[in-house]
Motif scaffolding. Structure first.
Motif, PDB file in Angstrom:
ATOM      1  N   GLN A  59       5.727  -2.491   1.291  1.00 16.25           N
ATOM      2  CA  GLN A  59       4.796  -1.468   1.018  1.00 16.25           C
ATOM      3  C   GLN A  59       3.517  -1.619   2.104  1.00 16.25           C
ATOM      4  OE1 GLN A  59       6.064  -3.445  -1.130  1.00 16.25           O
ATOM      5  NE2 GLN A  59       6.982  -1.846  -2.585  1.00 16.25           N
ATOM      6  N   GLU A  60       3.248  -2.774   2.356  1.00 14.32           N
ATOM      7  CA  GLU A  60       1.985  -3.010   3.535  1.00 14.32           C
ATOM      8  C   GLU A  60       2.413  -2.526   4.718  1.00 14.32           C
ATOM      9  OE1 GLU A  60      -0.431  -6.991   1.864  1.00 14.32           O
ATOM     10  OE2 GLU A  60       1.577  -7.350   2.285  1.00 14.32           O
ATOM     11  N   VAL A  61       3.700  -2.896   5.180  1.00 11.99           N
ATOM     12  CA  VAL A  61       4.259  -2.401   6.366  1.00 11.99           C
ATOM     13  C   VAL A  61       4.232  -0.905   6.661  1.00 11.99           C
ATOM     14  CG1 VAL A  61       6.025  -2.583   8.196  1.00 11.99           C
ATOM     15  CG2 VAL A  61       5.436  -4.752   6.582  1.00 11.99           C
ATOM     16  N   VAL A  62       4.783  -0.157   5.295  1.00 16.26           N
ATOM     17  CA  VAL A  62       4.803   1.163   5.287  1.00 16.26           C
ATOM     18  C   VAL A  62       3.363   1.695   5.809  1.00 16.26           C
ATOM     19  CG1 VAL A  62       5.343   3.083   4.034  1.00 16.26           C
ATOM     20  CG2 VAL A  62       7.014   1.299   3.808  1.00 16.26           C
ATOM     21  N   ALA A  63       2.289   1.063   5.296  1.00 15.57           N
ATOM     22  CA  ALA A  63       1.028   1.515   5.171  1.00 15.57           C
ATOM     23  C   ALA A  63       0.472   1.550   6.634  1.00 15.57           C
ATOM     24  CB  ALA A  63       0.247   0.907   4.257  1.00 15.57           C
ATOM     25  N   ASP A  64       1.106   0.590   7.682  1.00 20.96           N
ATOM     26  CA  ASP A  64       0.861   0.503   8.795  1.00 20.96           C
ATOM     27  C   ASP A  64       1.092   1.713   9.503  1.00 20.96           C
ATOM     28  OD1 ASP A  64      -0.388  -2.171   8.886  1.00 20.96           O
ATOM     29  OD2 ASP A  64       1.329  -3.088   9.339  1.00 20.96           O
ATOM     30  N   HIS A  65       2.166   2.464   9.240  1.00 13.95           N
ATOM     31  CA  HIS A  65       2.598   3.604   9.937  1.00 13.95           C
ATOM     32  C   HIS A  65       2.576   4.876   9.383  1.00 13.95           C
ATOM     33  CE1 HIS A  65       4.269   0.637  12.849  1.00 13.95           C
ATOM     34  NE2 HIS A  65       4.935   0.128  11.651  1.00 13.95           N
ATOM     35  N   PHE A  66       2.536   4.969   7.755  1.00 13.06           N
ATOM     36  CA  PHE A  66       2.626   6.280   7.267  1.00 13.06           C
ATOM     37  C   PHE A  66       1.513   6.124   6.107  1.00 13.06           C
ATOM     38  CE2 PHE A  66       7.071   6.125   8.700  1.00 13.06           C
ATOM     39  CZ  PHE A  66       6.829   7.465   9.166  1.00 13.06           C
ATOM     40  N   PRO A  67       0.791   7.177   5.930  1.00 12.92           N
ATOM     41  CA  PRO A  67       1.154   8.661   6.196  1.00 12.92           C
ATOM     42  C   PRO A  67       0.495   8.946   7.744  1.00 12.92           C
ATOM     43  CG  PRO A  67      -0.846   8.634   5.080  1.00 12.92           C
ATOM     44  CD  PRO A  67      -0.442   7.304   4.895  1.00 12.92           C
ATOM     45  N   ALA A  68       0.173   7.964   8.614  1.00  7.17           N
ATOM     46  CA  ALA A  68      -0.318   8.441   9.703  1.00  7.17           C
ATOM     47  C   ALA A  68       0.433   9.262  10.512  1.00  7.17           C
ATOM     48  CB  ALA A  68      -0.892   7.199  10.243  1.00  7.17           C
ATOM     49  N   THR A  69       1.793   8.600  10.818  1.00  2.99           N
ATOM     50  CA  THR A  69       2.461   9.177  11.651  1.00  2.99           C
ATOM     51  C   THR A  69       3.090  10.679  11.233  1.00  2.99           C
ATOM     52  OG1 THR A  69       3.618   6.939  12.141  1.00  2.99           O
ATOM     53  CG2 THR A  69       5.157   8.876  12.570  1.00  2.99           C
TER      54      THR A  69
END
Length: 383
Positions: A59-69
């Protein structure tokens, strides 16, 4: 087969698609590439290794990229491309230590193949690949053998079918935490046939990577102050309607209105055909949306070549202020940070064939340009 770009302007300005990798040609589209349109599902798989215990949760890795992408593409496409990520909720362990895969930017093809084969083998029993257009394989960023410089899209010579889904390209992600800004948007651009616009100097060279386009368009630099895709790329991807692209293919003087690339609606691009595989592109850029941090506003002129492959300079931004630079503390390439033309300013081609002059800017943000097209001086000379 003609693509969406082919219907957007007169045929005289459609650069031909050539055989080079990620050609900037817009007269047709490569059928192996999916269209970035509508609701697109992306699968994100997390890979750990026996030689390291992940410090981060998926979940922390997902937050690195989404929803920004997703937000980046929603804004860039004017809402036409909606990317939805579906992450696996746990780490899947690879069969070998991270150091065994010899991960690096110039990854040996055999080592990379071993990595991809193992990744799909560990994921297939627990992940349903059916229905996903984009697949991100995300490695534990803290594993000792992981090199963040190796993040890239892998194009497979022949698709691998998993759960009935033929996979032609995979995004291998090795980013540190927190990651480079816009890195996943850059790699996703490759999934949809956009080229690298940066220059990679020879080993041992001190040359700059960002001389071609500087901060303009994230396919040049994911750190750029103006990462909004060029209007040319939006044309290529089918995000511009027919009336939003103008064409200049003969001598004379023409006037054109341009609304900012970052905002929906209105004319976005004027193309000046300059050769069999070359054109000048003219668009307006302002400090809003994905370009909220841009160093300068104005009318941007750049040269596009459809015979130059990804990483070999398919796009070059023309410097509207060659005697100055700007934003030295934040720009990836200050000499081009102030490239756009302001009202009353002009750029002229060295051979005298084309001159672009900004004649005004309306209260609603519309820019007006005058384009003067002449025979090149060399062509008109008489002995």
């Amino acid at each position: 087969m003609t693509g969406p770009a082919a219907r957007a302007a007169a045929g005289a300005c459609l650069l031909p698609r050539t055989a080079v990798h990620h050609s900037e040609g817009v007269d047709s589209r490569e059928s192996d590439y999916a269209r970035p349109a509508g609701d697109v599902k992306a699968l994100m798989i997390f890979l750990s290794f026996p030689d390291a215990v992940p410090d981060l949760t998926p979940q922390e890795v997902v937050a690195d990229h989404f929803p920004a992408t997703s937000r980046f593409f929603a804004a860039a496409s004017y809402g036409q491309f909606r990317l939805h990520v579906h992450p696996v909720t746990r780490w899947l362990r690879m069969p070998h230590p991270s150091t065994d895969y010899l991960i690096n930017r110039d990854w040996d093809a055999a080592d990379r193949t071993d990595y991809l084969r193992d990744a799909l083998r560990v994921a297939d029993p627990v992940v349903d690949f059916h229905g996903y257009d984009v697949v991100y394989l995300v490695a534990d960023p803290d594993a000792p053998g992981v090199d963040s410089d190796a993040t890239k899209v892998v194009n497979l010579a022949a698709p691998v079918t998993v759960d009935g889904n033929p996979l032609r390209r995979l995004v291998t992600v090795f980013e540190r935490h927190p990651p480079d800004r816009n890195v996943l948007a850059h790699e996703t651009g490759h999934v949809y046939d956009l080229p690298d616009l940066y220059y990679r100097p020879p080993a041992g060279s001190n040359a700059d990577w960002d001389t071609h386009v500087g901060d303009w368009d994230l396919m040049g630099s994911q750190f750029g102050l103006a990462p909004e895709p060029f209007a040319w790329h939006k044309w290529k991807l089918g995000w511009l309607a027919p009336g939003q692209v103008g064409c200049v293919a003969r001598t004379g003087v023409t006037y054109h209105d341009l609304t900012p690339d970052e905002t929906p609606g209105g004319p976005k691009l004027v193309v000046v055909r300059t050769g069999p595989d070359q054109a000048l592109a003219v668009e307006a850029r302002t400090r809003t949306g994905n370009d909220a941090t841009t160093c300068a506003e104005g009318v941007l002129v750049y040269r596009v070549r459809s015979d130059r492959e990804s990483g070999d300079g398919p796009v070059d931004v023309m410097d509207g202020h060659p005697a100055t630079s700007a934003c030295p503390g934040t720009s990836v390439y200050p000499p081009l940070a102030d490239a756009p033309l302001g009202v009353g300013e002009s750029w002229a081609a060295p051979d005298g064939s084309t001159q672009v002059t900004v004649t005004g800017r309306a209260q609603d943000g519309t820019w007006t340009v005058r384009i003067t097209q002449r025979l090149p001086r060399t062509a008109g000379a008489r002995g």
